[in-house]
Every structure is written in C-alpha cells, then in structure tokens.
Write an enzyme that holds these catalytic residues in place. Structure first.
Site, PDB file in Angstrom:
ATOM      1  N   GLU A   1      78.253  29.514 -13.781  1.00 45.17           N
ATOM      2  CA  GLU A   1      79.674  29.608 -13.407  1.00 45.17           C
ATOM      3  C   GLU A   1      79.817  29.478 -11.891  1.00 45.17           C
ATOM      4  OE1 GLU A   1      80.215  33.576 -14.677  1.00 45.17           O
ATOM      5  OE2 GLU A   1      80.294  33.095 -16.795  1.00 45.17           O
ATOM      6  N   CYS A   6      99.658  41.100  13.209  1.00 48.95           N
ATOM      7  CA  CYS A   6      99.756  42.207  14.160  1.00 48.95           C
ATOM      8  C   CYS A   6      98.694  43.265  13.884  1.00 48.95           C
ATOM      9  CB  CYS A   6     101.164  42.774  14.128  1.00 48.95           C
ATOM     10  SG  CYS A   6     102.257  41.651  14.984  1.00 48.95           S
TER      11      CYS A   6
END
Ligand code: LLP
Length: 417
Positions: free
Chosen positions: A275, A344
């Site tokens: 996978e 920020c």
C-alpha cells in the site's frame, strides 16, 4: 536511487516535462501545488520491476494524495486502492475502481463502518480484537477478512510519531495477544484470507522489512485460508539528493527468496500486496510559494512566503526535511536563509537553507510535497487552500481550484447573538 525529480533547468527556466513552472505560477497564482503524472507512472513501473516474478498487487494509499484525478490515474495504471475511511472508499468508487480493487484498512474504526465497507464489497482489514469479535458474530465465515498484526519490532525510529511497529503503538493486533486472536478465529470459524503489517517509513530498511516478514511467515502457517500478505506502505523516497534510502529493487530481490520459500512450504502461491503512498506520489509533487517579505532579525535572514504549515505541515509536525529551490534565480549567489510561512506562530519550512539569493517576489519551490501535502492542509488563519495542477500528457491541467470566502463560510451557521 529513487530521488530523481523530473524538474529540469533548461535555458534558465525550471521545467517539468516541457511546462515552464514560473509560467504556471503566473497563470494560477501562488501558493500552488503541482504534480507530475509521468513521475507517478515511473514510480509504479519501478515498483513492479522490483517485485517481478511475484503476484504483486499495488494498492495506492489514498490518504497520501486523494485528488480524484490522481486516483483515476492510479486506476488507469492498473493498480488498486488502499483506503482508511468510508469517504476514501467513495472517492475510489467515484474514480472508477471496482470494490474488489479496494482494501479498507481503518484504524480505531466504528464497527458500523466495517459493516458498511463489507456491504460495499471491498476487502476488509481488521486491526483490533474488539472489532474482530464483532465481525465474527456478524459474518462468521461468510466474508473473509485480513488481520493487521503488530509484530512488536522495537523501532529505532527517530520519529516516534510514525513508528507503527513499536509494541506500544496503537496499530494492529499485538503478537502478545496472538492466543486470543487464535481463539476468536476458531470460535467464529473466521476465514482469514490475508495478513497485514505496515511499517513506518522512518524505520524502513531491507533488514527490518525482512525481519518483520519472517515473523509474519512463521505465524501465517496457522491460517490455512490465506490468499495474500499485505505489507502496507512505508517505503521511503529520498528527501534530498544522496540520502541513503531503501533500495526497492534490492528489497524485492531479497524478499522474493524468502517469499518463494514460504509459499513452497505453505503449499500455495500467495499474492503480495503493498500500500505505497509516498513512494508513488511524494516526488511527483511540488509546492510553489512566493516570497512576500524579506527581513533580517538578529543574524537570521528570513524569506517569508505566502504559504505556511496550513498548506504543508510536514516540516512543523514531523521535522521533515523538504528541499527548497529559488526557481526565480537559477544563477543567484547562494546565501543562507530561513524560509518561514505567514501564519501567526512559528511556521518554518526550512531553517538555514542555502538558496540562490532571494528577493521579494521570487518563487520558491518546495520539493517532495506530493504525499501528505495537500491532504493534510487546513484553513488555519482563514487562509484558502491552494489549487492543484496535474501535468499530464504534456498539458498542465487544473484539478482543484483555489478556495474562496464562500468555501470558508459554507458550513458556518450564523445565529442571532
Ligand atoms: N498503509 C497503511 C496502513 C498506512 O497506515 C500508511 C500510512 C500507508 C499504507 C502509506 O504509507 P506510505 O507508503 O505513504 O509511507 N502523514 C505522515 C505519514 C503518515 C503515514 C500513515 N500511514 C507523513 O507526512 O509523513
């Protein structure tokens, strides 16, 4: 090997398959994700080559990059899909996969989700005894299932957050509970058709991989109905040129020897499933971002860009290294910069990077951003998520548009305050 980006510098311009990347930034704006379909196809071909002579089924880990067009490309390439939620299964069906091509490998899932997935006809992978018992009660041996084991290999990983084979990790059924597992299988006549383990890329070496495989092969003899082994994902690609990563061709060759031995002993040829996520799409993707502010604080030269960890969280979340290139100044003099985002709070893409001289307005390219880039993005600071472009058949196609205020407000319900 494995670190071969398709980015080329031709006549002073950075190109991917004849597409001028600065031109794309001009047309679509920044920040911008760009993926190279041909690179994905090359990685698939390499994976197949590495495991030639084995009945291999590649199931692309949708979680790493789930744009529907990427899934369609995977389908066209003839590989299957690994999904971890019902929504990812639905993505897969929408992209044209048949349920038989999809495996569902959830973690900490509601049992009702397993029932739904079973009704949809996808392969079921169960990773805890609680749901295995419920599965037994509900389905007995009517539907086969694969079990995910945690082989308790103590990971020598630098990054604990992604070391799934550790015996204290939440993933899989611990080998210390193997007797309980056997009792459940017997009690409900469960048809165990697959055994699954997934290792984190942070610990993946051929040696560790083979060690895990041998543990699993020993246990597998106790299950007579096996059709496949699923070795999950976790195969790393190099973060920078020259990084020493697992050589998939060598892994395939060494693995084939022990796998063939096992199949001979087991009495039947089994399939081998993987996978992979990052191996297939990691290097195909680039995040392009414009330098908005150049500033100097103390002795640090900052290149502040119009993106942040809301668009690519891997550096801040895992301390992951992503190579950064100033594609506006192919010949600029190299200097040291810290590339920071516009959120920020502390928001680093890379500290102390040697980049060609950076000015405001330059475009920086953050490489290896195809896997776990866009899919882990957010609207933090109420910023829009970037558009995605797929370079395919020599064209640059827009496959997701930039978000708008409408997207940000869509699910909010304004009440009388
Ligand atoms: N199969 C299972 C069961 C998995 O849990 C994963 C990834 C994969 C396959 C695909 O692994 P890959 O080949 O892409 O390494 N967000 C992190 C990675 C988390 C991986 C979780 N599981 C990152 O950005 O590095």
């Amino acid at each position: 090997m494995n670190c071969e980006s398709s980015l080329k510098l031709e006549n002073g311009k950075y190109m991917i398959r004849d597409i001028d990347i600065l031109g794309l930034c001009k047309k679509y704006g920044t920040p911008l994700y760009v993926y190279d379909a041909a690179k994905i196809s090359e990685q698939i071909a390499l994976f197949r080559r590495a495991f030639k002579g084995i009945d291999l089924k590649i199931k692309f880990a949708a979680k790493s990059l789930s744009n529907i067009n990427i899934l369609k490309l995977m389908k066209k390439e003839g590989i299957g899909l690994d999904t971890v939620s019902l929504q990812e299964i639905q993505f897969g069906l929408q992209a044209g996969f048949s349920p038989e091509e999809i495996v569902y490998t959830p973690n900490i899932e509601y049992f009702s989700e397993i029932i739904k997935a079973a009704e949809m006809g996808v392969s079921i992978n169960i990773e805890n005894l609680s749901n295995l018992e419920k599965f037994g009660k509900e389905f007995g041996n009517r539907i086969p299932c694969c079990i995910r084991l945690n082989p308790n290999i103590i990971a020598e990983a630098e990054r604990e957050k992604v070391s799934n084979w550790h015996n204290q990790s939440k993933f899989g059924i611990s080998l210390f509970q193997f007797d309980k597992l056997e009792k459940l299988v017997e009690k409900y006549h469960l048809r165990i058709n697959g055994i699954h383990i997934h290792s984190s890329h942070a610990i993946m070496t051929t040696e560790i991989f083979l060690k895990g495989a041998k543990i699993i092969f020993d246990l597998a003899k106790k299950f007579p109905d096996l059709e496949y082994f699923d070795f999950g994902g976790g195969i790393k690609v190099a973060d920078f040129e020259g990084e020493n990563v697992i050589d998939i061709v060598e892994l395939g060759a060494e693995f084939k020897v022990v796998f063939d031995e096992f199949c001979a002993e087991y009495g039947r040829k089994l399939q081998l499933w993987f996978e992979p996520g990052r191996f297939l799409v990691g290097e195909s993707g680039y995040l392009l971002t414009e330098v908005v502010v150049r500033k100097t604080n103390g002795d640090v030269e900052f290149a502040g860009v119009d993106s942040g960890f809301n668009h690519l969280i891997r550096p801040m979340m895992y301390g992951a290294f992503h190579e950064i290139v100033n594609i506006s100044k192919p010949n600029g003099i190299k200097q040291k910069y810290s590339v920071v985002g516009n959120l920020c709070e502390i928001d680093d893409f890379g500290r102390d990077r040697m980049l060609n001289e950076v000015s405001e307005g330059d475009i920086l390219m953050i490489k290896n951003a195809g896997a776990y880039g866009f899919v882990m993005s957010s609207n933090y600071n109420a910023r829009f998520r970037p558009p995605e472009i797929l370079i395919i058949n020599e064209e640059a196609e827009l496959i997701r548009k930039r978000e708008t205020m409408e997207d940000l407000l869509r699910n909010q319900i304004e009440i009388e305050i």
